[in-house]
Design a protein around this motif. Structure first.
Motif, PDB file in Angstrom:
ATOM      1  N   ALA A  81      35.553  13.239 107.324  1.00 42.22           N
ATOM      2  CA  ALA A  81      36.462  13.667 108.383  1.00 42.22           C
ATOM      3  C   ALA A  81      36.837  15.133 108.224  1.00 42.22           C
ATOM      4  O   ALA A  81      37.248  15.574 107.154  1.00 42.22           O
ATOM      5  CB  ALA A  81      37.719  12.801 108.372  1.00 42.22           C
ATOM      6  N   ALA A  82      36.709  15.888 109.302  1.00 42.40           N
ATOM      7  CA  ALA A  82      36.949  17.335 109.245  1.00 42.40           C
ATOM      8  C   ALA A  82      38.373  17.659 108.819  1.00 42.40           C
ATOM      9  O   ALA A  82      38.596  18.591 108.040  1.00 42.40           O
ATOM     10  CB  ALA A  82      36.644  17.952 110.607  1.00 42.40           C
ATOM     11  N   ASP A  83      39.359  16.933 109.333  1.00 44.93           N
ATOM     12  CA  ASP A  83      40.750  17.223 108.995  1.00 44.93           C
ATOM     13  C   ASP A  83      41.001  17.089 107.496  1.00 44.93           C
ATOM     14  O   ASP A  83      41.750  17.866 106.907  1.00 44.93           O
ATOM     15  CB  ASP A  83      41.691  16.289 109.751  1.00 44.93           C
ATOM     16  CG  ASP A  83      41.778  16.608 111.236  1.00 44.93           C
ATOM     17  OD1 ASP A  83      41.309  17.700 111.636  1.00 44.93           O
ATOM     18  OD2 ASP A  83      42.313  15.780 111.986  1.00 44.93           O
ATOM     19  N   VAL A  84      40.376  16.090 106.872  1.00 46.92           N
ATOM     20  CA  VAL A  84      40.560  15.857 105.436  1.00 46.92           C
ATOM     21  C   VAL A  84      39.881  16.963 104.631  1.00 46.92           C
ATOM     22  O   VAL A  84      40.443  17.478 103.659  1.00 46.92           O
ATOM     23  CB  VAL A  84      40.003  14.475 105.047  1.00 46.92           C
ATOM     24  CG1 VAL A  84      40.109  14.257 103.538  1.00 46.92           C
ATOM     25  CG2 VAL A  84      40.738  13.370 105.792  1.00 46.92           C
ATOM     26  N   ILE A  85      38.680  17.333 105.039  1.00 47.30           N
ATOM     27  CA  ILE A  85      37.939  18.388 104.327  1.00 47.30           C
ATOM     28  C   ILE A  85      38.691  19.709 104.415  1.00 47.30           C
ATOM     29  O   ILE A  85      38.875  20.411 103.409  1.00 47.30           O
ATOM     30  CB  ILE A  85      36.521  18.524 104.909  1.00 47.30           C
ATOM     31  CG1 ILE A  85      35.722  17.248 104.659  1.00 47.30           C
ATOM     32  CG2 ILE A  85      35.798  19.733 104.304  1.00 47.30           C
ATOM     33  CD1 ILE A  85      34.445  17.152 105.468  1.00 47.30           C
ATOM     34  N   VAL A  86      39.150  20.052 105.610  1.00 44.18           N
ATOM     35  CA  VAL A  86      39.858  21.312 105.805  1.00 44.18           C
ATOM     36  C   VAL A  86      41.161  21.331 105.008  1.00 44.18           C
ATOM     37  O   VAL A  86      41.481  22.312 104.323  1.00 44.18           O
ATOM     38  CB  VAL A  86      40.128  21.550 107.301  1.00 44.18           C
ATOM     39  CG1 VAL A  86      41.194  22.625 107.506  1.00 44.18           C
ATOM     40  CG2 VAL A  86      38.841  21.935 108.009  1.00 44.18           C
ATOM     41  N   ALA A  87      41.938  20.255 105.091  1.00 49.23           N
ATOM     42  CA  ALA A  87      43.219  20.216 104.378  1.00 49.23           C
ATOM     43  C   ALA A  87      43.026  20.397 102.881  1.00 49.23           C
ATOM     44  O   ALA A  87      43.786  21.124 102.222  1.00 49.23           O
ATOM     45  CB  ALA A  87      43.935  18.902 104.663  1.00 49.23           C
ATOM     46  N   ASN A  88      42.005  19.757 102.324  1.00 50.47           N
ATOM     47  CA  ASN A  88      41.818  19.841 100.878  1.00 50.47           C
ATOM     48  C   ASN A  88      41.182  21.157 100.446  1.00 50.47           C
ATOM     49  O   ASN A  88      41.360  21.580  99.303  1.00 50.47           O
ATOM     50  CB  ASN A  88      41.037  18.634 100.381  1.00 50.47           C
ATOM     51  CG  ASN A  88      41.916  17.408 100.300  1.00 50.47           C
ATOM     52  OD1 ASN A  88      42.674  17.239  99.359  1.00 50.47           O
ATOM     53  ND2 ASN A  88      41.845  16.566 101.329  1.00 50.47           N
ATOM     54  N   SER A  89      40.481  21.822 101.349  1.00 47.45           N
ATOM     55  CA  SER A  89      40.050  23.187 101.061  1.00 47.45           C
ATOM     56  C   SER A  89      41.262  24.103 100.979  1.00 47.45           C
ATOM     57  O   SER A  89      41.359  24.955 100.081  1.00 47.45           O
ATOM     58  CB  SER A  89      39.087  23.675 102.145  1.00 47.45           C
ATOM     59  OG  SER A  89      37.897  22.926 102.148  1.00 47.45           O
ATOM     60  N   ILE A  90      42.197  23.928 101.903  1.00 42.41           N
ATOM     61  CA  ILE A  90      43.455  24.677 101.836  1.00 42.41           C
ATOM     62  C   ILE A  90      44.221  24.272 100.583  1.00 42.41           C
ATOM     63  O   ILE A  90      44.892  25.100  99.946  1.00 42.41           O
ATOM     64  CB  ILE A  90      44.284  24.444 103.110  1.00 42.41           C
ATOM     65  CG1 ILE A  90      43.531  24.988 104.329  1.00 42.41           C
ATOM     66  CG2 ILE A  90      45.668  25.089 102.997  1.00 42.41           C
ATOM     67  CD1 ILE A  90      44.132  24.581 105.669  1.00 42.41           C
ATOM     68  N   GLY A  91      44.095  23.005 100.209  1.00 44.90           N
ATOM     69  CA  GLY A  91      44.727  22.526  98.985  1.00 44.90           C
ATOM     70  C   GLY A  91      44.226  23.236  97.740  1.00 44.90           C
ATOM     71  O   GLY A  91      44.986  23.449  96.784  1.00 44.90           O
ATOM     72  N   PHE A  92      42.940  23.611  97.711  1.00 45.80           N
ATOM     73  CA  PHE A  92      42.438  24.409  96.588  1.00 45.80           C
ATOM     74  C   PHE A  92      43.266  25.696  96.450  1.00 45.80           C
ATOM     75  O   PHE A  92      43.619  26.118  95.353  1.00 45.80           O
ATOM     76  CB  PHE A  92      40.973  24.789  96.794  1.00 45.80           C
ATOM     77  CG  PHE A  92      39.991  23.660  96.671  1.00 45.80           C
ATOM     78  CD1 PHE A  92      40.341  22.469  96.065  1.00 45.80           C
ATOM     79  CD2 PHE A  92      38.700  23.789  97.157  1.00 45.80           C
ATOM     80  CE1 PHE A  92      39.429  21.421  95.939  1.00 45.80           C
ATOM     81  CE2 PHE A  92      37.774  22.762  97.039  1.00 45.80           C
ATOM     82  CZ  PHE A  92      38.143  21.569  96.431  1.00 45.80           C
ATOM     83  N   LEU A  93      43.546  26.312  97.597  1.00 49.13           N
ATOM     84  CA  LEU A  93      44.344  27.544  97.598  1.00 49.13           C
ATOM     85  C   LEU A  93      45.777  27.284  97.138  1.00 49.13           C
ATOM     86  O   LEU A  93      46.310  28.008  96.289  1.00 49.13           O
ATOM     87  CB  LEU A  93      44.388  28.137  99.004  1.00 49.13           C
ATOM     88  CG  LEU A  93      43.193  28.930  99.504  1.00 49.13           C
ATOM     89  CD1 LEU A  93      43.360  29.202 100.986  1.00 49.13           C
ATOM     90  CD2 LEU A  93      43.057  30.237  98.739  1.00 49.13           C
ATOM     91  N   SER A  94      46.406  26.277  97.721  1.00 46.98           N
ATOM     92  CA  SER A  94      47.822  26.049  97.436  1.00 46.98           C
ATOM     93  C   SER A  94      48.048  25.617  95.994  1.00 46.98           C
ATOM     94  O   SER A  94      49.032  26.027  95.359  1.00 46.98           O
ATOM     95  CB  SER A  94      48.406  25.013  98.411  1.00 46.98           C
ATOM     96  OG  SER A  94      47.765  23.764  98.296  1.00 46.98           O
ATOM     97  N   GLN A  95      47.159  24.800  95.445  1.00 47.65           N
ATOM     98  CA  GLN A  95      47.313  24.390  94.049  1.00 47.65           C
ATOM     99  C   GLN A  95      47.109  25.566  93.097  1.00 47.65           C
ATOM    100  O   GLN A  95      47.741  25.649  92.049  1.00 47.65           O
ATOM    101  CB  GLN A  95      46.325  23.279  93.712  1.00 47.65           C
ATOM    102  CG  GLN A  95      46.757  21.915  94.210  1.00 47.65           C
ATOM    103  CD  GLN A  95      45.839  20.821  93.694  1.00 47.65           C
ATOM    104  OE1 GLN A  95      44.866  20.461  94.341  1.00 47.65           O
ATOM    105  NE2 GLN A  95      46.157  20.290  92.538  1.00 47.65           N
TER     106      GLN A  95
END
Length: 385
Positions: free
Chosen positions: A213-227
């Protein structure tokens, strides 16, 4: 200097480690009625809480913080694998772990050194400490060079908006940033097959575990940044502080810059950036002999566990030759953070470049403070040195 008033105040105390040592020895797992939390401080108690099947990373009745519900920041938050349990966590955690494990250390080091070269000397030290992790991870994800400065600003605004107690200004700025990040990463994902970045790799790995799912992939890519944003900034800063307080280490790394890696590795235990996390009980359970009820919350003091002599002998001694280090700052169990190598490599590049360009760590102790936080220990330097 009086000790911290509690385990949350300890995060930004000038020297919380005697307090942590007392917790480990005298109160390894206890109820703090003032905080309204159970507190796990010893290595055994921390291990038990993180392994507890009833523990959740979010309160079961509030999977997304109420202030974020229905907002762009909330749309990212609700998909973050580190903020989900059960079906929302696995198997996508496998894809995230596979993506990060496939990152080539040599590539990360090269990108980190290049970004450090471009940032050090062009901005204030505090700005470098926060910007560099975002520039490196953004570059690895496939963000174009000219968009990295804006990406770093958005990452910071987003991180501040999801922090507990964020005010209305932080929430508003975070939602603007989240909207921009979502648009940027959805556009990148649409073109991911033409890229060799981490975003494309995560999309591939997500598909292999049946969660494309695109929303999940995108959110967790942003999660790499935020973490990475706060935790690696803290690691860079705490490494500089450790060098400042141990002149023999500074002499060592000046003579052999390759030793910076060993210093960073020990700082991850000795003075880590992530001091605590939380778990929320979804059912009645028993931990370390104490009966907890559903909805009880536990403050898991990772930094204290790293100073537990049962986990790391002679824990107050800074030892670059320490063998079999037990690190707690990245968590443990199913929610252990897989980003240790990336964070350490970014910190190594930053500290090496800063020392090479004339930063004198002892001078950084003048006016040293810590950014207000209940979880992450990040030095704020009064001036460049």
């Amino acid at each position: 200097m009086p000790p911290p008033s509690d385990a949350i105040a300890a995060v930004t105390h000038a020297d919380p480690y005697p307090y942590y040592a007392a917790l480990v020895a005298q109160r390894p797992f206890y109820r703090d009625d003032k905080l309204g939390l159970w507190v796990a401080s010893s290595a055994a108690a921390v291990d038990a809480v993180l392994a507890c099947a009833s523990g959740r990373v979010r309160p079961p009745a509030e999977p997304v913080p109420q202030a974020l519900v229905g907002s762009p920041a909330g749309d990212i938050f609700r998909h973050l694998v580190r903020m989900n349990d059960g079906a929302g966590h696995c198997p996508f955690k496998q894809a995230v772990a596979a993506t990060l494990s496939a990152v080539d250390d040599i590539r990360v080091a090269a990108v980190a050194d290049l970004r450090a070269q471009r940032l050090v000397g062009t901005m204030a030290l505090n700005d470098v400490v926060f910007a560099l992790p975002a520039h490196v991870v953004g570059s690895l994800l496939g963000v174009p060079d000219d968009r990295l400065p804006q990406l770093a600003q958005w990452a910071g605004d987003f991180v501040r908006s999801i922090a507990p107690g964020a005010d209305t200004t932080a929430l508003a700025r975070g939602n603007v940033a989240a909207r921009q990040l979502l648009a940027m990463f959805h556009d990148m994902l649409a073109r991911a097959r033409d890229s060799d970045g981490l975003l494309a790799r995560l999309a591939h790995d997500a598909g292999s575990v049946g969660r494309p799912a695109a929303d999940v992939i995108v959110a967790n890519s942003i999660g790499f940044l935020s973490q990475t944003y706060d935790a690696t900034a803290g690691l860079i800063g705490n490494t500089l502080v450790t060098l400042a307080r141990h002149p023999e280490l500074q002499a060592c790394v000046e003579a052999d810059p390759g030793r910076v890696r060993a210093v960073v590795g020990e700082v991850l235990r000795y003075d880590p950036s992530v001091h605590n996390t939380r778990r929320f009980m979804a059912a009645d359970t028993v931990i370390a002999g104490q009966a907890l009820t559903a909805h009880d919350a536990v403050l898991v003091v990772l930094a204290a566990a790293g100073r537990d002599p049962a986990a790391n002998p002679d824990p107050a001694r800074l030892d670059l030759a320490r063998q079999h280090i037990r690190l707690f700052t990245f968590g443990a169990g199913v929610h252990a953070c897989p980003g240790e190598r990336v964070a350490a490599t970014i910190a190594q590049a930053a500290v090496t470049r800063l020392i090479a360009t004339g930063v004198r760590p002892p001078a950084l102790l003048d006016g040293l403070a810590y950014r207000p936080s209940g979880n992450v220990r990040i030095p704020l330097f009064a001036a460049d040195a």
